[in-house]
Design a protein around this motif. Structure first.
Motif, mmCIF file in Angstrom:
data_model
loop_
_atom_site.group_PDB
_atom_site.id
_atom_site.type_symbol
_atom_site.label_atom_id
_atom_site.label_comp_id
_atom_site.label_asym_id
_atom_site.label_seq_id
_atom_site.Cartn_x
_atom_site.Cartn_y
_atom_site.Cartn_z
ATOM 1 N N GLU A 137 0.843 -1.195 0.000
ATOM 2 C CA GLU A 137 0.000 0.000 0.000
ATOM 3 C C GLU A 137 0.883 1.253 0.000
ATOM 4 O O GLU A 137 1.975 1.272 0.566
ATOM 5 N N ASN A 138 0.398 2.324 -0.649
ATOM 6 C CA ASN A 138 1.065 3.624 -0.751
ATOM 7 C C ASN A 138 2.376 3.581 -1.539
ATOM 8 O O ASN A 138 3.208 4.461 -1.403
ATOM 9 N N THR A 139 2.556 2.561 -2.359
ATOM 10 C CA THR A 139 3.741 2.474 -3.217
ATOM 11 C C THR A 139 3.426 3.144 -4.553
ATOM 12 O O THR A 139 2.375 2.869 -5.149
ATOM 13 N N PRO A 140 4.321 4.016 -5.048
ATOM 14 C CA PRO A 140 4.100 4.622 -6.368
ATOM 15 C C PRO A 140 4.129 3.544 -7.461
ATOM 16 O O PRO A 140 4.991 2.658 -7.449
ATOM 17 N N ILE A 141 3.190 3.637 -8.403
ATOM 18 C CA ILE A 141 3.097 2.654 -9.487
ATOM 19 C C ILE A 141 3.000 3.390 -10.822
ATOM 20 O O ILE A 141 2.703 4.581 -10.887
#
Length: 157
Positions: A137-141
């Motif tokens: 969660e909250n990881t840039p993609i």
């Protein structure tokens, strides 16, 4: 004689009620349907054997007419409006291609992609599939591609 008539009337009444329950309320073949047929057969056979052929014929015809009238009355009445499903589905499926999200758009994982999960791209939260495996969660993609039904994403490097 009166007792025999009462037995036939009872058996055929129970048969009609069970068969109508089977048709209108109970899905599939249940105990009510099987029981209805058994009660009907028992009532008709009892009428023929104990009351004679003429009484058996009358019992058969009267029970068939009462069943038919009850069946059509229940169909035409609003008796089952309380239990009927009336919900209309007025929503439509929005394709990922209709959202304006294209390959190369950047976003963030709203939930853990395991490998499926929710992402937010251009302020739109959609379901996506990770091609890099698990994404926290909250990881840039970054949107890596769009197939027929999924957004394919990878971790932004």
């Amino acid at each position: 004689m009166i007792l025999d008539i009462a037995i036939v009337v009872f058996l055929l009444t129970v048969a009609i009620v069970l068969l109508l329950l089977e048709i209108f309320l109970l899905p599939g073949i249940t105990v009510a349907g099987i029981g209805g047929f058994l009660f009907a057969a028992g009532g008709i056979l009892y009428a023929y054997s104990e009351l004679g052929v003429q009484a058996g014929n009358i019992s058969l015809i009267v029970s068939a007419v009462v069943f038919a009238v009850s069946f059509f009355w229940l169909l035409r009445s609003n008796s089952f409006n309380k239990v009927a499903l009336k919900k209309e589905v007025d929503s439509k499926l929005i394709s990922t291609r209709d959202l304006g999200i294209v390959q190369g758009d950047e976003g963030i994982a709203v939930s853990r992609l395991n490998p499926m999960g929710k992402i937010r791209v251009k302020g739109i939260t959609v379901e996506a599939k990770s091609i890099d495996g698990f994404v926290d969660e909250n990881t840039p993609i970054v949107v890596a591609g769009i197939d027929a039904s999924n957004l394919l994403v990878k971790i932004k490097k």
